[in-house]
Scaffold this active site. Sequence first.
Site, PDB file in Angstrom:
ATOM      1  N   TRP A 101       0.805  -1.217   0.000  1.00 37.94           N
ATOM      2  CA  TRP A 101       0.000   0.000   0.000  1.00 37.94           C
ATOM      3  C   TRP A 101       0.843   1.273   0.000  1.00 37.94           C
ATOM      4  O   TRP A 101       0.313   2.359  -0.058  1.00 37.94           O
ATOM      5  CB  TRP A 101      -0.975   0.004   1.178  1.00 37.94           C
ATOM      6  CG  TRP A 101      -0.326  -0.359   2.476  1.00 37.94           C
ATOM      7  CD1 TRP A 101       0.327   0.467   3.323  1.00 37.94           C
ATOM      8  CD2 TRP A 101      -0.253  -1.667   3.050  1.00 37.94           C
ATOM      9  NE1 TRP A 101       0.801  -0.230   4.390  1.00 37.94           N
ATOM     10  CE2 TRP A 101       0.459  -1.559   4.256  1.00 37.94           C
ATOM     11  CE3 TRP A 101      -0.733  -2.921   2.661  1.00 37.94           C
ATOM     12  CZ2 TRP A 101       0.708  -2.643   5.075  1.00 37.94           C
ATOM     13  CZ3 TRP A 101      -0.473  -4.000   3.485  1.00 37.94           C
ATOM     14  CH2 TRP A 101       0.226  -3.865   4.668  1.00 37.94           C
ATOM     15  N   GLU A 139      -5.594   0.719   5.702  1.00 41.41           N
ATOM     16  CA  GLU A 139      -5.628   1.286   7.057  1.00 41.41           C
ATOM     17  C   GLU A 139      -6.692   0.615   7.918  1.00 41.41           C
ATOM     18  O   GLU A 139      -6.473   0.349   9.090  1.00 41.41           O
ATOM     19  CB  GLU A 139      -5.880   2.803   7.006  1.00 41.41           C
ATOM     20  CG  GLU A 139      -4.743   3.598   6.376  1.00 41.41           C
ATOM     21  CD  GLU A 139      -3.409   3.422   7.084  1.00 41.41           C
ATOM     22  OE1 GLU A 139      -3.396   3.083   8.281  1.00 41.41           O
ATOM     23  OE2 GLU A 139      -2.367   3.593   6.440  1.00 41.41           O
ATOM     24  N   THR A 174      -4.011  -4.837  14.060  1.00 39.93           N
ATOM     25  CA  THR A 174      -3.588  -6.079  13.416  1.00 39.93           C
ATOM     26  C   THR A 174      -2.110  -5.973  13.026  1.00 39.93           C
ATOM     27  O   THR A 174      -1.692  -4.931  12.547  1.00 39.93           O
ATOM     28  CB  THR A 174      -4.416  -6.313  12.122  1.00 39.93           C
ATOM     29  OG1 THR A 174      -5.799  -6.298  12.481  1.00 39.93           O
ATOM     30  CG2 THR A 174      -4.093  -7.619  11.469  1.00 39.93           C
ATOM     31  N   GLY A 195     -11.304 -10.327  13.203  1.00 39.04           N
ATOM     32  CA  GLY A 195     -11.957  -9.803  14.411  1.00 39.04           C
ATOM     33  C   GLY A 195     -12.512  -8.411  14.183  1.00 39.04           C
ATOM     34  O   GLY A 195     -12.440  -7.879  13.060  1.00 39.04           O
ATOM     35  N   TYR A 196     -13.058  -7.811  15.236  1.00 38.32           N
ATOM     36  CA  TYR A 196     -13.634  -6.453  15.142  1.00 38.32           C
ATOM     37  C   TYR A 196     -14.529  -6.354  13.899  1.00 38.32           C
ATOM     38  O   TYR A 196     -14.288  -5.561  12.992  1.00 38.32           O
ATOM     39  CB  TYR A 196     -12.548  -5.382  15.059  1.00 38.32           C
ATOM     40  CG  TYR A 196     -11.577  -5.385  16.204  1.00 38.32           C
ATOM     41  CD1 TYR A 196     -11.864  -4.703  17.383  1.00 38.32           C
ATOM     42  CD2 TYR A 196     -10.379  -6.081  16.110  1.00 38.32           C
ATOM     43  CE1 TYR A 196     -10.971  -4.720  18.443  1.00 38.32           C
ATOM     44  CE2 TYR A 196      -9.491  -6.101  17.168  1.00 38.32           C
ATOM     45  CZ  TYR A 196      -9.786  -5.426  18.329  1.00 38.32           C
ATOM     46  OH  TYR A 196      -8.905  -5.438  19.366  1.00 38.32           O
ATOM     47  N   TYR A 244      -7.586   8.903  12.918  1.00 40.37           N
ATOM     48  CA  TYR A 244      -6.376   8.253  12.397  1.00 40.37           C
ATOM     49  C   TYR A 244      -6.523   7.931  10.899  1.00 40.37           C
ATOM     50  O   TYR A 244      -5.675   8.291  10.088  1.00 40.37           O
ATOM     51  CB  TYR A 244      -6.069   6.974  13.198  1.00 40.37           C
ATOM     52  CG  TYR A 244      -5.034   6.146  12.497  1.00 40.37           C
ATOM     53  CD1 TYR A 244      -3.700   6.502  12.553  1.00 40.37           C
ATOM     54  CD2 TYR A 244      -5.415   5.068  11.691  1.00 40.37           C
ATOM     55  CE1 TYR A 244      -2.746   5.790  11.846  1.00 40.37           C
ATOM     56  CE2 TYR A 244      -4.475   4.355  10.985  1.00 40.37           C
ATOM     57  CZ  TYR A 244      -3.146   4.718  11.067  1.00 40.37           C
ATOM     58  OH  TYR A 244      -2.213   4.024  10.352  1.00 40.37           O
ATOM     59  N   ASP A 246      -1.093   7.212  15.897  1.00 39.57           N
ATOM     60  CA  ASP A 246      -1.454   5.852  16.311  1.00 39.57           C
ATOM     61  C   ASP A 246      -0.560   5.434  17.480  1.00 39.57           C
ATOM     62  O   ASP A 246       0.212   6.260  17.996  1.00 39.57           O
ATOM     63  CB  ASP A 246      -1.347   4.869  15.122  1.00 39.57           C
ATOM     64  CG  ASP A 246       0.100   4.612  14.709  1.00 39.57           C
ATOM     65  OD1 ASP A 246       1.005   5.361  15.164  1.00 39.57           O
ATOM     66  OD2 ASP A 246       0.340   3.653  13.946  1.00 39.57           O
ATOM     67  N   CYS A 305      18.089   1.793  21.010  1.00 40.43           N
ATOM     68  CA  CYS A 305      18.556   3.141  21.377  1.00 40.43           C
ATOM     69  C   CYS A 305      20.016   3.344  20.979  1.00 40.43           C
ATOM     70  O   CYS A 305      20.417   4.462  20.647  1.00 40.43           O
ATOM     71  CB  CYS A 305      18.395   3.367  22.878  1.00 40.43           C
ATOM     72  SG  CYS A 305      16.686   3.242  23.420  1.00 40.43           S
ATOM     73  N   SER A 353     -10.441  -8.402  22.555  1.00 37.96           N
ATOM     74  CA  SER A 353      -9.759  -7.279  23.213  1.00 37.96           C
ATOM     75  C   SER A 353     -10.305  -7.007  24.615  1.00 37.96           C
ATOM     76  O   SER A 353      -9.563  -6.684  25.521  1.00 37.96           O
ATOM     77  CB  SER A 353      -9.852  -6.020  22.357  1.00 37.96           C
ATOM     78  OG  SER A 353     -11.197  -5.722  22.127  1.00 37.96           O
TER      79      SER A 353
HETATM   80  S1  SF4 Z   1      16.763   6.634  21.733  1.00 39.84           S
HETATM   81 FE1  SF4 Z   1      15.586   4.810  22.109  1.00 39.84          FE
HETATM   82  S2  SF4 Z   1      13.686   5.510  23.046  1.00 39.84           S
HETATM   83 FE2  SF4 Z   1      14.676   7.302  22.120  1.00 39.84          FE
HETATM   84  S3  SF4 Z   1      13.736   7.415  20.106  1.00 39.84           S
HETATM   85 FE3  SF4 Z   1      15.609   6.251  19.902  1.00 39.84          FE
HETATM   86  S4  SF4 Z   1      14.956   4.105  20.070  1.00 39.84           S
HETATM   87 FE4  SF4 Z   1      13.293   5.402  20.863  1.00 39.84          FE
END
Ligand code: SF4
Length: 353
Positions: free
Chosen positions: A23, A36, A42, A80-81, A119, A137, A198, A302
């Site tokens: 999509w 969407e 899902t 579902g839903y 949304y 979302d 991170c 849910s």
């Molecule tokens: S540092 Fe970690 S928590 Fe912060 S936006 Fe990046 S992945 Fe997300």
Amino acid sequence: MNNKFFAEKVIRWYQYQHRDLAWRHTRDPYYIWLSEVILQQTRIAQGLPYYERFVKTYPTVFDLASAPEQDVIRLWQGLGYYSRARNLHQTAKYIAQELNGKFPETYAQLLKLKGIGPYTAAAIASFAYDEAVAVVDGNVYRVLARVFGIETDIGSTQGQKQFAQLANELIPHDQPATYNQAIMEFGAVHCTPVSPDCLLCPLQAECQANAKGRVNKLPVKLKKTKVRERFFNYFVIIQNDSVAMRQRTDRDVWQQLYDFHLIETKEIISSLDELPGLLTLMPILSKTIVTAPARIYTHILSHQRIQAQFWVLQIPHGEVVELPEKMTFLTHEEIENVPKPVLITSYWKEQFF
Ligand code: SF4
């Protein structure tokens, strides 16, 4: 703080890291809408085959509009839903019949359509018509809460307003579609609920949750969904090669889908003597061979956890019985073709194949 960095970094990440999904190659509002609605609540791996089946079976909004509702729900079966499938069908009819098949082109107009919330309206308006309106979302809540260190409950009205406002401030007006795709994809793939990456994150320097050690605490969601426990006793009434079923019409789960005669109890029962509606079944029980349930099936929705057991009532050949209200005998082939809840399909496959 100047927040321009945010869109730039997220879009740059998206250009190199995004998944190639069907999509994303279209600007047709009909296909965007289908994708969407199917993908709400899902996972992509589960939703993709449904999207492909819908596009193949109903290539235009006119095809979807002219299909019988039962066929649409049958194609939706397993997602579902089910109210989403019914709304999808009704809205397709409205667009085909009242708007000559032409989708509204603005967020505000899209929002007036049945089953299209903020949304979906934002997704269609930005992806199909380049309107600078932000999608919000679960992925967006998470990314924004973490990067900007927002501690407001995402389930509260105040939180929803705050996040929507920030999201709409961040959206670049020259590429709203790419930005919306990018932030959702970033949340889905990189800044995931558990174990976000991170270490290799392009937003690491600016991310407040990372700086304050709050990554696993954000976003804040205070209200837990209350789960209702339900206990279903199904009666599978069989005669020759036919099984009695009915279409569910009450305001309850699985509207328009087919199941067997049902008596709900407050707890699991181990014998028919404990059944509150036993008297109503007496005329039929007196003429049938009853097989007790082999096991209990658990089905999670849910907001509900359903435990179901199936009592088989075999009516001897030639015996005439009056079926409970709304029940009608269907052949195996008819049962295959009517839409059924996943719980019923699982039982059916296990017992009859
Ligand atoms: S540092 Fe970690 S928590 Fe912060 S936006 Fe990046 S992945 Fe997300």
